[in-house]
Design a protein around this motif. Sequence first.
Motif, PDB file in Angstrom:
ATOM      1  N   ALA A   1       0.856  -1.062  -0.210  1.00  0.00           N
ATOM      2  CA  ALA A   1       0.350  -0.141  -0.640  1.00  0.00           C
ATOM      3  C   ALA A   1       0.790   1.528   0.298  1.00  0.00           C
ATOM      4  N   LEU A   2       1.839   1.363   0.941  1.00  0.00           N
ATOM      5  CA  LEU A   2       3.099   2.601   0.722  1.00  0.00           C
ATOM      6  C   LEU A   2       3.717   2.328  -0.677  1.00  0.00           C
ATOM      7  N   THR A   3       3.538   2.030  -1.287  1.00  0.00           N
ATOM      8  CA  THR A   3       4.099   1.633  -2.757  1.00  0.00           C
ATOM      9  C   THR A   3       3.092   1.554  -3.939  1.00  0.00           C
ATOM     10  N   LEU A   4       2.676   1.592  -3.618  1.00  0.00           N
ATOM     11  CA  LEU A   4       1.376   2.083  -4.555  1.00  0.00           C
ATOM     12  C   LEU A   4       1.088   3.970  -3.617  1.00  0.00           C
ATOM     13  N   ILE A   5       0.268   4.153  -2.722  1.00  0.00           N
ATOM     14  CA  ILE A   5       0.400   5.561  -2.208  1.00  0.00           C
ATOM     15  C   ILE A   5       1.656   6.307  -3.154  1.00  0.00           C
ATOM     16  N   SER A   6       2.609   5.728  -3.019  1.00  0.00           N
ATOM     17  CA  SER A   6       3.762   7.157  -3.661  1.00  0.00           C
ATOM     18  C   SER A   6       3.555   7.160  -4.548  1.00  0.00           C
ATOM     19  N   GLN A   7       3.407   6.067  -5.421  1.00  0.00           N
ATOM     20  CA  GLN A   7       3.061   5.826  -6.972  1.00  0.00           C
ATOM     21  C   GLN A   7       2.124   7.553  -7.305  1.00  0.00           C
ATOM     22  N   GLU A   8       1.021   7.009  -7.107  1.00  0.00           N
ATOM     23  CA  GLU A   8       0.077   7.884  -6.936  1.00  0.00           C
ATOM     24  C   GLU A   8      -0.228   8.735  -7.055  1.00  0.00           C
ATOM     25  N   LEU A   9       0.407   9.180  -5.788  1.00  0.00           N
ATOM     26  CA  LEU A   9       1.166  10.820  -5.117  1.00  0.00           C
ATOM     27  C   LEU A   9       1.601  11.076  -6.455  1.00  0.00           C
ATOM     28  N   SER A  10       2.626  10.745  -6.909  1.00  0.00           N
ATOM     29  CA  SER A  10       3.743  11.167  -7.607  1.00  0.00           C
ATOM     30  C   SER A  10       3.003  11.609  -9.351  1.00  0.00           C
TER      31      SER A  10
ATOM     32  N   TYR B   1      -7.870  -1.126  -8.084  1.00  0.00           N
ATOM     33  CA  TYR B   1      -9.413  -0.458  -7.691  1.00  0.00           C
ATOM     34  C   TYR B   1      -8.809   0.515  -6.642  1.00  0.00           C
ATOM     35  N   GLN B   2      -7.693   0.217  -5.690  1.00  0.00           N
ATOM     36  CA  GLN B   2      -7.235   0.835  -5.064  1.00  0.00           C
ATOM     37  C   GLN B   2      -6.423   2.140  -5.171  1.00  0.00           C
ATOM     38  N   ARG B   3      -6.226   1.754  -6.330  1.00  0.00           N
ATOM     39  CA  ARG B   3      -5.197   3.065  -6.829  1.00  0.00           C
ATOM     40  C   ARG B   3      -6.038   4.537  -7.260  1.00  0.00           C
ATOM     41  N   ARG B   4      -7.277   3.434  -7.764  1.00  0.00           N
ATOM     42  CA  ARG B   4      -8.537   5.199  -8.227  1.00  0.00           C
ATOM     43  C   ARG B   4      -8.908   5.309  -7.343  1.00  0.00           C
ATOM     44  N   THR B   5      -9.070   4.541  -5.598  1.00  0.00           N
ATOM     45  CA  THR B   5      -9.728   5.156  -4.993  1.00  0.00           C
ATOM     46  C   THR B   5      -9.078   6.873  -4.251  1.00  0.00           C
ATOM     47  N   ILE B   6      -7.800   6.083  -4.438  1.00  0.00           N
ATOM     48  CA  ILE B   6      -6.629   7.659  -3.897  1.00  0.00           C
ATOM     49  C   ILE B   6      -7.021   8.856  -4.294  1.00  0.00           C
ATOM     50  N   HIS B   7      -7.419   8.818  -6.123  1.00  0.00           N
ATOM     51  CA  HIS B   7      -7.439   9.207  -7.234  1.00  0.00           C
ATOM     52  C   HIS B   7      -8.546  10.027  -6.741  1.00  0.00           C
ATOM     53  N   HIS B   8     -10.253   9.336  -6.375  1.00  0.00           N
ATOM     54  CA  HIS B   8     -11.549   9.719  -6.481  1.00  0.00           C
ATOM     55  C   HIS B   8     -11.375  10.220  -4.967  1.00  0.00           C
ATOM     56  N   GLU B   9     -10.560  10.118  -3.420  1.00  0.00           N
ATOM     57  CA  GLU B   9     -10.252   9.949  -2.971  1.00  0.00           C
ATOM     58  C   GLU B   9     -10.068  12.028  -2.184  1.00  0.00           C
ATOM     59  N   LEU B  10      -8.564  11.896  -3.071  1.00  0.00           N
ATOM     60  CA  LEU B  10      -8.216  13.217  -3.398  1.00  0.00           C
ATOM     61  C   LEU B  10      -8.794  14.178  -3.786  1.00  0.00           C
ATOM     62  N   ASN B  11      -9.826  13.692  -4.861  1.00  0.00           N
ATOM     63  CA  ASN B  11     -10.429  15.102  -6.108  1.00  0.00           C
ATOM     64  C   ASN B  11     -11.227  16.058  -4.384  1.00  0.00           C
ATOM     65  N   HIS B  12     -11.587  14.983  -3.721  1.00  0.00           N
ATOM     66  CA  HIS B  12     -12.640  15.817  -3.032  1.00  0.00           C
ATOM     67  C   HIS B  12     -12.421  16.388  -2.203  1.00  0.00           C
ATOM     68  N   GLN B  13     -10.755  16.307  -1.813  1.00  0.00           N
ATOM     69  CA  GLN B  13      -9.571  17.358  -0.765  1.00  0.00           C
ATOM     70  C   GLN B  13      -9.524  18.375  -1.591  1.00  0.00           C
ATOM     71  N   PHE B  14      -8.970  18.005  -2.744  1.00  0.00           N
ATOM     72  CA  PHE B  14      -9.219  19.314  -3.596  1.00  0.00           C
ATOM     73  C   PHE B  14     -10.489  20.697  -3.925  1.00  0.00           C
ATOM     74  N   SER B  15     -11.356  18.968  -4.249  1.00  0.00           N
ATOM     75  CA  SER B  15     -12.542  20.311  -4.230  1.00  0.00           C
ATOM     76  C   SER B  15     -12.811  20.688  -3.016  1.00  0.00           C
ATOM     77  N   ARG B  16     -12.761  20.701  -2.280  1.00  0.00           N
ATOM     78  CA  ARG B  16     -12.786  20.910  -1.165  1.00  0.00           C
ATOM     79  C   ARG B  16     -12.348  22.270   0.047  1.00  0.00           C
ATOM     80  N   GLU B  17     -10.793  22.577  -1.263  1.00  0.00           N
ATOM     81  CA  GLU B  17     -10.161  23.228  -0.586  1.00  0.00           C
ATOM     82  C   GLU B  17      -9.676  24.394  -1.715  1.00  0.00           C
TER      83      GLU B  17
END
Length: 333
Positions: free
Chosen positions: A110-119, A190-206
């Motif tokens: 999961a750490l590796t996956l998170i780093s890849q998608e955040l990148s 699915y986890q990869r997509r979820t990171i982008h999905h939830e980050l979109n919520h975060q960006f939109s909120r800000e």
Amino acid sequence: MDRFPASQQPENRKRSDLDSPELLQELREKGPQGSSNNSLTRRNFFLGGGAALAAMTSGMKLGDSDFHRKANELKSSLEKLYGIRIVMGPPRGEDHIRGDMTKLETYASALTLISQELSMYPLDMIRKVTGKRPLEIRVVDKLTTTSATAFGVSALEADQPVSVGGLMEEQVNGKEESRITLNTSMRLDYQRRTIHHELNHQFSREWEERNQRDRKWARFNSTSVLNPYRPVPAGTYADTPTDDRRFLTLFAGSSAADDQAISAERMMTPRLHADFLDRIENEKDENIKATLVAKYNETIDTYKRWSGGKMDEAFWERIAEQGKKERQKLPKG
């Protein structure tokens, strides 16, 4: 790929090289990671320098003598680079989030996956959000929640936990901080997509005014004053299909926020980006085609604005081209 026309719309440990201030500064300042031969790999659209982070756990297995060191180094580096706390297991004393402790090997994955998608995002885009409002990413196995309002499913029975792929919370224990909870029992894609999905919520909120955003996305789906969004059954996931071709999935039809987030998660995922383009190309109903084009173009415009121009049309073109290559490698039939 041509843009669619507007008319269609971790402490006390030996410092690793990656923790050096010089390298961290270099990673913060890096632009798009292109290659001289223009080969289209995932590294080509890294904007945040995280390819080096992900490489730290390449081929790592639980029995390796340096497994824990590598996992801790990656966690620490992610936290220092992005300002995001990463935690394993469900939170104590918060009954609305339930699940199991993630296995160590799954946690490292999961750490590796998170780093890849955040990148895939410019570093300053993430830091602008985490600098103003602390962000925690929590990885949980078999994630369930009793929080209906957190993810827009209104058909929940009171206090009955429902399995979800991920969860975005705008407040944690009444504090002005955000938390993304990731369900590690889901497939990796699915986890990869979820990171982008939830980050979109975060960006939109800000960076967006919520009511204005909601009205805009509602208009993409209907020219009438009627709300095009409807409650979805409990147990609906982000990729549950729908017969309503205005929406990419059934869940996208539940709210403007998820209509936007699902469009973004799919455009950030190469193969699904290519699928999105095919849906537009093959749609026979001109009104539905215009709806899909509007969502596609709006996502490009929004991320270009949020990223200060770094996630431009060329960025999305690279993702689309990679998606086409990935599809060619899929088994036939």
